[in-house]
Design an enzyme around this catalytic site. Sequence first.
Site, PDB file in Angstrom:
ATOM      1  N   ASN A  75       7.238 -43.178 -55.004  1.00 51.91           N
ATOM      2  CA  ASN A  75       7.005 -43.451 -53.615  1.00 51.91           C
ATOM      3  C   ASN A  75       6.039 -44.682 -53.389  1.00 51.91           C
ATOM      4  O   ASN A  75       5.993 -45.395 -52.183  1.00 51.91           O
ATOM      5  CB  ASN A  75       6.697 -42.315 -53.031  1.00 51.91           C
ATOM      6  CG  ASN A  75       5.534 -41.670 -53.402  1.00 51.91           C
ATOM      7  OD1 ASN A  75       4.699 -41.814 -54.416  1.00 51.91           O
ATOM      8  ND2 ASN A  75       4.706 -41.108 -52.118  1.00 51.91           N
ATOM      9  N   GLY A 151       2.622 -37.332 -59.030  1.00 50.90           N
ATOM     10  CA  GLY A 151       3.724 -36.788 -58.883  1.00 50.90           C
ATOM     11  C   GLY A 151       4.147 -35.413 -58.581  1.00 50.90           C
ATOM     12  O   GLY A 151       3.146 -35.008 -57.747  1.00 50.90           O
ATOM     13  N   GLU A 173      -2.407 -35.911 -59.734  1.00 52.08           N
ATOM     14  CA  GLU A 173      -2.484 -36.194 -58.318  1.00 52.08           C
ATOM     15  C   GLU A 173      -1.236 -35.768 -57.725  1.00 52.08           C
ATOM     16  O   GLU A 173      -0.127 -36.340 -58.190  1.00 52.08           O
ATOM     17  CB  GLU A 173      -2.934 -37.285 -57.768  1.00 52.08           C
ATOM     18  CG  GLU A 173      -4.470 -37.331 -57.767  1.00 52.08           C
ATOM     19  CD  GLU A 173      -5.397 -36.449 -57.013  1.00 52.08           C
ATOM     20  OE1 GLU A 173      -4.578 -35.994 -56.037  1.00 52.08           O
ATOM     21  OE2 GLU A 173      -6.435 -36.330 -57.587  1.00 52.08           O
ATOM     22  N   CYS A 207       2.487 -38.762 -50.087  1.00 52.58           N
ATOM     23  CA  CYS A 207       1.810 -37.384 -50.300  1.00 52.58           C
ATOM     24  C   CYS A 207       0.912 -36.982 -49.178  1.00 52.58           C
ATOM     25  O   CYS A 207       0.505 -35.702 -49.074  1.00 52.58           O
ATOM     26  CB  CYS A 207       1.080 -37.551 -51.534  1.00 52.58           C
ATOM     27  SG  CYS A 207      -0.084 -38.873 -51.582  1.00 52.58           S
ATOM     28  N   GLU A 387      -9.254 -40.522 -57.871  1.00 53.75           N
ATOM     29  CA  GLU A 387      -9.013 -41.823 -58.201  1.00 53.75           C
ATOM     30  C   GLU A 387      -9.571 -42.723 -57.088  1.00 53.75           C
ATOM     31  O   GLU A 387     -10.076 -42.404 -56.163  1.00 53.75           O
ATOM     32  CB  GLU A 387      -7.442 -41.822 -58.290  1.00 53.75           C
ATOM     33  CG  GLU A 387      -6.553 -40.925 -59.067  1.00 53.75           C
ATOM     34  CD  GLU A 387      -5.543 -41.206 -59.509  1.00 53.75           C
ATOM     35  OE1 GLU A 387      -5.319 -42.026 -60.271  1.00 53.75           O
ATOM     36  OE2 GLU A 387      -4.337 -40.557 -59.045  1.00 53.75           O
TER      37      GLU A 387
HETATM   38  P1  NAP Z   1       8.098 -36.468 -60.424  1.00 56.38           P
HETATM   39  O1  NAP Z   1       9.403 -35.951 -60.110  1.00 56.38           O
HETATM   40  O2  NAP Z   1       6.958 -35.370 -60.459  1.00 56.38           O
HETATM   41  O3  NAP Z   1       7.752 -37.832 -61.162  1.00 56.38           O
HETATM   42  C1  NAP Z   1       6.788 -38.530 -61.504  1.00 56.38           C
HETATM   43  C2  NAP Z   1       6.493 -39.152 -62.644  1.00 56.38           C
HETATM   44  O4  NAP Z   1       6.702 -37.994 -63.823  1.00 56.38           O
HETATM   45  C3  NAP Z   1       8.038 -39.770 -62.886  1.00 56.38           C
HETATM   46  O5  NAP Z   1       7.697 -41.145 -63.600  1.00 56.38           O
HETATM   47  C4  NAP Z   1       8.884 -39.207 -63.656  1.00 56.38           C
HETATM   48  O6  NAP Z   1      10.009 -39.896 -64.531  1.00 56.38           O
HETATM   49  C5  NAP Z   1       7.835 -38.312 -64.409  1.00 56.38           C
HETATM   50  N1  NAP Z   1       8.117 -37.310 -65.217  1.00 56.38           N
HETATM   51  C6  NAP Z   1       9.242 -36.605 -64.632  1.00 56.38           C
HETATM   52  N2  NAP Z   1       9.176 -35.332 -65.790  1.00 56.38           N
HETATM   53  C7  NAP Z   1       8.370 -35.717 -66.673  1.00 56.38           C
HETATM   54  C8  NAP Z   1       7.958 -34.783 -67.866  1.00 56.38           C
HETATM   55  N3  NAP Z   1       8.682 -33.767 -68.213  1.00 56.38           N
HETATM   56  N4  NAP Z   1       7.082 -35.308 -68.781  1.00 56.38           N
HETATM   57  C9  NAP Z   1       6.554 -36.565 -68.477  1.00 56.38           C
HETATM   58  N5  NAP Z   1       6.716 -37.177 -67.184  1.00 56.38           N
HETATM   59  C10 NAP Z   1       7.599 -36.809 -66.376  1.00 56.38           C
HETATM   60  O7  NAP Z   1       7.530 -37.016 -58.668  1.00 56.38           O
HETATM   61  P2  NAP Z   1       8.430 -37.974 -57.880  1.00 56.38           P
HETATM   62  O8  NAP Z   1       9.476 -37.487 -57.162  1.00 56.38           O
HETATM   63  O9  NAP Z   1       8.452 -39.168 -58.569  1.00 56.38           O
HETATM   64  O10 NAP Z   1       7.150 -38.266 -56.723  1.00 56.38           O
HETATM   65  C11 NAP Z   1       7.015 -37.556 -55.550  1.00 56.38           C
HETATM   66  C12 NAP Z   1       5.872 -36.587 -55.803  1.00 56.38           C
HETATM   67  O11 NAP Z   1       4.822 -37.465 -55.833  1.00 56.38           O
HETATM   68  C13 NAP Z   1       5.516 -35.928 -54.427  1.00 56.38           C
HETATM   69  O12 NAP Z   1       5.232 -34.445 -54.638  1.00 56.38           O
HETATM   70  C14 NAP Z   1       4.202 -36.464 -53.850  1.00 56.38           C
HETATM   71  O13 NAP Z   1       3.460 -35.759 -53.065  1.00 56.38           O
HETATM   72  C15 NAP Z   1       3.680 -36.615 -55.128  1.00 56.38           C
HETATM   73  N6  NAP Z   1       2.728 -37.935 -54.865  1.00 56.38           N
HETATM   74  C16 NAP Z   1       1.306 -37.588 -54.977  1.00 56.38           C
HETATM   75  C17 NAP Z   1       0.145 -38.498 -54.523  1.00 56.38           C
HETATM   76  C18 NAP Z   1      -1.172 -38.062 -54.492  1.00 56.38           C
HETATM   77  O14 NAP Z   1      -2.034 -38.774 -54.850  1.00 56.38           O
HETATM   78  N7  NAP Z   1      -1.471 -36.985 -54.477  1.00 56.38           N
HETATM   79  C19 NAP Z   1       0.577 -40.042 -54.262  1.00 56.38           C
HETATM   80  C20 NAP Z   1       1.926 -40.351 -54.115  1.00 56.38           C
HETATM   81  C21 NAP Z   1       2.996 -38.965 -54.579  1.00 56.38           C
HETATM   82  P3  NAP Z   1      11.090 -40.011 -63.858  1.00 56.38           P
HETATM   83  O15 NAP Z   1      10.981 -40.831 -62.674  1.00 56.38           O
HETATM   84  O16 NAP Z   1      12.054 -40.309 -64.980  1.00 56.38           O
HETATM   85  O17 NAP Z   1      11.601 -38.454 -63.524  1.00 56.38           O
END
Ligand code: NAP
Length: 416
Positions: A75, A151, A173, A207, A387
């Site tokens: 995102n 994520g 985060e 997020c 961060e």
């Molecule tokens: P995600 O599905 O958890 O993926 C995040 C990253 O982790 C991607 O690069 C993903 O790879 C990787 N990943 C997935 N499974 C993994 C595993 N088993 N081992 C290691 N890495 C793995 O999250 P998303 O859908 O991309 O992002 C949306 C989420 O991010 C939302 O919940 C949002 O709130 C959160 N977010 C939080 C912040 C903050 O600062 N608090 C900022 C932005 C976003 P793949 O893409 O290949 O699945």
Amino acid sequence: MTERKEELARALTREEGKILRESRGEVQRSINILEFMAGEGRGLGGETLPSELEYNFCYTIRQPLGVVAVITPWNFPVAIPCWKIAPALVAGNTVVFKPATLTPMTASLVMEMFREAGVPPGCVNMVLGSGGQAGERLVNHPAIRAVSFTGSNEVGSRLYAQGAHRMIKVQCEMGGKNPLVVLEDADLDLAVTATVQGAFGSTGQRCTATSRAVVVDSIADRFSEMVVARARSFKVGDGLDESVDMGPSVDEAQLKTVLRGMEIGRQEGAKLLCGGHRLEGDKYDNGYFLSPTVFDRVHPRMHIAQEEIFGPVLSIQRVGSFEEALEVANDVRFGLASAIFTNDANKIFRFVDEVECGITHVNSGTIGGEAQVPFGGIKATGVGPREQGKTAVDFYSEIKTVYVDYTGRKRQSNLY
Ligand code: NAP
């Protein structure tokens, strides 16, 4: 990055879908982060401390960890890698970066820019691949000394456990369910504008998105009318069209997740005021477009009050008093951002003290951040040090404490 700002912003809109104005904002924020962190390289000192031992010089130095893994979501595919990679490098580490599968193009451009800017070969490395394969492999590789992850909560809690097993540092985060509280004396125009920008900006895929408006009963009818009018006026479409206010969901899976969230909201009995469906016909048929959606009378125990939907969906929660607003604001497992709209100084400072989150805003919306300001959440949103800002390097370094005894003679060691 400054030279290639427009190219990067357009790539970001084409790949992730946010509107061009937002993409330019994200690239500018990344530039700010890189500038700020580059400057921090000149200030990475330790402390000198007095010692109770006679003729002893006591000080600390910061040392790098080694190789760190950076795993990022789709995102904010430019800013988040920058806000992790820059402090990691400045603290003297090398990086292996795994971007989200959905955003390899922007990740590759960022890597190209690091190379063009003169980062030595081997210092920042990118691995493309799925989370389940490349991500898991990285986290469990013996050479990796720390993992910085942004994520979902599901993936983050798993990585945290894996890191704990190997006794390495892990910073996560994750998601949010951010409340914006509106009290009776609030400037309603201001509160409505902030709510709409926070709920529907970046298609709700932030997020820090405003996913809940917690509004006192006496103004709730007026507030919801104004929000709905603004939501209906939103122009949805291709982010490259400068007149568009909101782009699509990032992909079909995300679209389906949001539609499911909307359906659950209906089934739970929340009152749908507008939206609640996919946009169809003509220019909408080739993309994952949703209408900005507002639910009213959302009970705190409902799914749409508790779970991150990550789409353009706002839940309005009506409350009787400031005390109830605070209780409802805190009644979620997440703790990232919050906001309050009021001019009552007592309530502002009580809110600041008691709201459970890492970032709070008074009379401005839940979204946003700046390079020099710490960013992150508490509760199920975040683990590890903040961060961005000056604190960002803490995660990427260890402190070594040094005692230099210059008495020049044998002395009794202290008794502690
Ligand atoms: P995600 O599905 O958890 O993926 C995040 C990253 O982790 C991607 O690069 C993903 O790879 C990787 N990943 C997935 N499974 C993994 C595993 N088993 N081992 C290691 N890495 C793995 O999250 P998303 O859908 O991309 O992002 C949306 C989420 O991010 C939302 O919940 C949002 O709130 C959160 N977010 C939080 C912040 C903050 O600062 N608090 C900022 C932005 C976003 P793949 O893409 O290949 O699945």
